[in-house]
Enzyme design. Structure first.
Site, PDB file in Angstrom:
ATOM      1  N   LYS A 119       0.826  -1.211   0.000  1.00 53.38           N
ATOM      2  CA  LYS A 119       0.000   0.000   0.000  1.00 53.38           C
ATOM      3  C   LYS A 119       0.858   1.258   0.000  1.00 53.38           C
ATOM      4  O   LYS A 119       0.449   2.279  -0.561  1.00 53.38           O
ATOM      5  CB  LYS A 119      -0.978  -0.008   1.183  1.00 53.38           C
ATOM      6  CG  LYS A 119      -2.003  -1.118   1.048  1.00 53.38           C
ATOM      7  CD  LYS A 119      -3.411  -0.733   1.413  1.00 53.38           C
ATOM      8  CE  LYS A 119      -4.362  -1.786   0.878  1.00 53.38           C
ATOM      9  NZ  LYS A 119      -5.687  -1.762   1.391  1.00 53.38           N
ATOM     10  N   LYS A 201      -3.288  -9.886  -6.586  1.00 51.03           N
ATOM     11  CA  LYS A 201      -4.552 -10.194  -5.906  1.00 51.03           C
ATOM     12  C   LYS A 201      -5.680  -9.318  -6.452  1.00 51.03           C
ATOM     13  O   LYS A 201      -5.471  -8.132  -6.713  1.00 51.03           O
ATOM     14  CB  LYS A 201      -4.346  -9.914  -4.406  1.00 51.03           C
ATOM     15  CG  LYS A 201      -5.522 -10.245  -3.515  1.00 51.03           C
ATOM     16  CD  LYS A 201      -5.270  -9.779  -2.078  1.00 51.03           C
ATOM     17  CE  LYS A 201      -5.700  -8.348  -1.871  1.00 51.03           C
ATOM     18  NZ  LYS A 201      -6.704  -8.101  -0.849  1.00 51.03           N
ATOM     19  N   LYS A 204     -10.622  -4.626  -4.299  1.00 51.08           N
ATOM     20  CA  LYS A 204     -11.762  -3.737  -4.566  1.00 51.08           C
ATOM     21  C   LYS A 204     -11.325  -2.307  -4.834  1.00 51.08           C
ATOM     22  O   LYS A 204     -12.075  -1.536  -5.418  1.00 51.08           O
ATOM     23  CB  LYS A 204     -12.768  -3.807  -3.416  1.00 51.08           C
ATOM     24  CG  LYS A 204     -12.307  -3.232  -2.083  1.00 51.08           C
ATOM     25  CD  LYS A 204     -13.483  -3.127  -1.120  1.00 51.08           C
ATOM     26  CE  LYS A 204     -13.413  -4.115   0.022  1.00 51.08           C
ATOM     27  NZ  LYS A 204     -12.417  -3.770   1.056  1.00 51.08           N
TER      28      LYS A 204
HETATM   29  P1  ATP Z   1      -8.702  -3.076  -0.417  1.00 50.41           P
HETATM   30  O1  ATP Z   1      -8.551  -3.330  -1.874  1.00 50.41           O
HETATM   31  O2  ATP Z   1      -9.558  -1.887  -0.111  1.00 50.41           O
HETATM   32  O3  ATP Z   1      -7.425  -3.082   0.336  1.00 50.41           O
HETATM   33  P2  ATP Z   1      -9.584  -5.759  -0.185  1.00 50.41           P
HETATM   34  O4  ATP Z   1     -10.385  -5.965  -1.424  1.00 50.41           O
HETATM   35  O5  ATP Z   1      -8.249  -6.385  -0.103  1.00 50.41           O
HETATM   36  O6  ATP Z   1      -9.528  -4.243   0.166  1.00 50.41           O
HETATM   37  P3  ATP Z   1     -10.494  -6.199   2.560  1.00 50.41           P
HETATM   38  O7  ATP Z   1     -11.661  -5.442   3.061  1.00 50.41           O
HETATM   39  O8  ATP Z   1      -9.173  -5.724   2.991  1.00 50.41           O
HETATM   40  O9  ATP Z   1     -10.532  -6.266   0.969  1.00 50.41           O
HETATM   41  O10 ATP Z   1     -10.708  -7.728   2.869  1.00 50.41           O
HETATM   42  C1  ATP Z   1     -11.862  -8.335   3.384  1.00 50.41           C
HETATM   43  C2  ATP Z   1     -11.693  -9.827   3.381  1.00 50.41           C
HETATM   44  O11 ATP Z   1     -11.646 -10.308   2.033  1.00 50.41           O
HETATM   45  C3  ATP Z   1     -10.396 -10.317   4.028  1.00 50.41           C
HETATM   46  O12 ATP Z   1     -10.662 -11.502   4.756  1.00 50.41           O
HETATM   47  C4  ATP Z   1      -9.495 -10.610   2.883  1.00 50.41           C
HETATM   48  O13 ATP Z   1      -8.529 -11.586   3.185  1.00 50.41           O
HETATM   49  C5  ATP Z   1     -10.487 -11.125   1.852  1.00 50.41           C
HETATM   50  N1  ATP Z   1     -10.005 -10.885   0.498  1.00 50.41           N
HETATM   51  C6  ATP Z   1      -9.758  -9.687  -0.090  1.00 50.41           C
HETATM   52  N2  ATP Z   1      -9.350  -9.840  -1.352  1.00 50.41           N
HETATM   53  C7  ATP Z   1      -9.333 -11.191  -1.578  1.00 50.41           C
HETATM   54  C8  ATP Z   1      -8.987 -11.984  -2.715  1.00 50.41           C
HETATM   55  N3  ATP Z   1      -8.589 -11.443  -3.849  1.00 50.41           N
HETATM   56  N4  ATP Z   1      -9.085 -13.330  -2.595  1.00 50.41           N
HETATM   57  C9  ATP Z   1      -9.496 -13.901  -1.453  1.00 50.41           C
HETATM   58  N5  ATP Z   1      -9.823 -13.212  -0.345  1.00 50.41           N
HETATM   59  C10 ATP Z   1      -9.754 -11.864  -0.401  1.00 50.41           C
END
Ligand code: ATP
Ligand code: LTN
Length: 339
Positions: A119, A201, A204
């Site tokens: 980040k 990965k 969002k």
């Molecule tokens: P951001 O992009 O805003 O950092 P994020 O999409 O990574 O957010 P989080 O809110 O940080 O999402 O994660 C919520 C949950 O979703 C966590 O348990 C995280 O491990 C899971 N998660 C997020 N992205 C993935 C992915 N690509 N595959 C599997 N699990 C995911």
């Protein structure tokens, strides 16, 4: 031992940031499991809005996304009476315990966190202290509720290990205070990759919307995004994440959506071309999401109902959290409040 103690369910805590619209990564990696666990555990699912502030958010969007995560919790089948579904900033004990735990966490430990490194490079103009401290707030979330189990995707494993280290350190200095939480990472779907850059990965907060599929994307959009997914120049549908990252990611998604094993998927699609396979994956995902979207649409404008849930849940959470926080304050030597 009373019957009550014998039957006591283990406790689960997890959280999702309202930092954007949720993707199928959030769904298969976390949300889908939340629902599956609700009958066997006492579950607390948080909307971690304070964590989202570590990256700039438009205030109006942050508020809207917070309600949206709640509506998705409900739409994926979480029962608001059986589970505690609340917003992190509504229970001030999270920020308070986070301060205390800061004093038991080393700079070196936080510097090693890969999410911080990722980040920081993504938001080089805003490497704020909150971004660095993010895992300590996460540890506070979990430890406040004495959670036994934390369902998360693979990317959160390192943060969870740090939470365990902090809890263990505190327990050793002051005697047993915190339950040491275990990660609960699904075997399939724990790391859904970007559709255009399958070595990264799915996230969002990605700028390119073809990289992710949202839980709320319309049917045709889902199919279109899968049709455009990056693959490779071979023809064979074979699981090989190193050499065939795109196809392997699609196979993982299909497996998450259908429950079929990778071996069965290889058999099912033997001799079938990539184009057809991509459509099959898109349809499986879109069909799984359809009832969730319908339920979501019926809930998202019911603000009174949503606010009622937030109120009841935050009160329950507050009660549990205060118990731990008072214990911690007492143990470290703070004078108890006289009012
Ligand atoms: P951001 O992009 O805003 O950092 P994020 O999409 O990574 O957010 P989080 O809110 O940080 O999402 O994660 C919520 C949950 O979703 C966590 O348990 C995280 O491990 C899971 N998660 C997020 N992205 C993935 C992915 N690509 N595959 C599997 N699990 C995911
Ligand atoms: N850091 C997590 C979100 C999160 C969380 C938690 C997950 C904040 N607090 C407590 C589990 C338990 C993420 O998914 N990025």
């Amino acid at each position: 031992m009373t019957e009550d103690i014998i039957n006591k369910k283990k406790r689960i805590f997890s959280g999702i940031q309202p930092s954007g619209n949720l993707t199928i990564g959030n769904y298969f990696g976390a949300l889908k499991n939340f629902g599956a666990l609700q009958n066997d555990y006492e579950c607390i699912y948080c909307i971690v809005d304070l964590h989202s502030l570590t990256v700039r958010q438009e205030p109006k969007n942050l508020r809207q996304h917070s309600y949206s995560v709640l509506a998705l919790y409900l739409a994926t089948g979480l029962d608001p009476e059986q589970n505690t579904l609340f917003i992190q900033s509504h229970v001030s004990a999270h920020a308070e315990l986070s301060w205390i735990l800061n004093c038991y966490t080393y700079m070196g430990e936080l510097s090693r966190m890969t999410q911080f490194k990722d980040k920081s490079s993504k938001h080089a103009d805003n490497i704020n202290a909150g971004l660095f401290d993010y895992p300590v707030l996460m540890a506070a979330d979990i430890l406040l509720y004495q959670a036994d189990l934390v369902p998360v995707g693979q990317d959160q494993k390192q943060h969870l290990e740090l939470s365990r280290d902090i809890a263990d350190r505190f327990n050793k200095i002051y005697s047993d205070t915190f339950v040491i939480p275990e990660p609960y990472i699904p075997k399939v779907g724990n790391k859904i990759m970007s559709l255009q850059e399958p070595e990264r990965k799915m996230s969002k907060s990605d700028e390119n919307e073809n990289n992710f599929v949202l839980i709320l994307d319309p049917y045709d959009t889902i199919i279109r995004k899968f049709k455009r997914a990056v693959t490779d120049s071979e023809k064979e549908i074979r699981f090989d994440p190193v050499n065939k990252a795109g196809i392997s990611n699609l196979m993982g998604i299909y497996s998450s959506a259908t429950g079929k094993s990778i071996a069965d998927i290889e058999k099912e699609f033997s001799g079938i071309n990539y184009g057809e396979f991509k459509i099959a994956v898109g349809e499986a995902v879109a069909n799984e999401l359809k009832p969730i979207q319908e339920k979501y649409n019926s809930l998202i404008n019911e603000k009174d109902y949503l606010n009622e849930i937030l109120k009841d849940s935050a009160q329950r959470a507050e009660h549990m959290a205060r118990k731990t926080l008072s214990k911690v304050y007492r143990k470290v030597g703070l004078v108890p409040r006289q009012f």
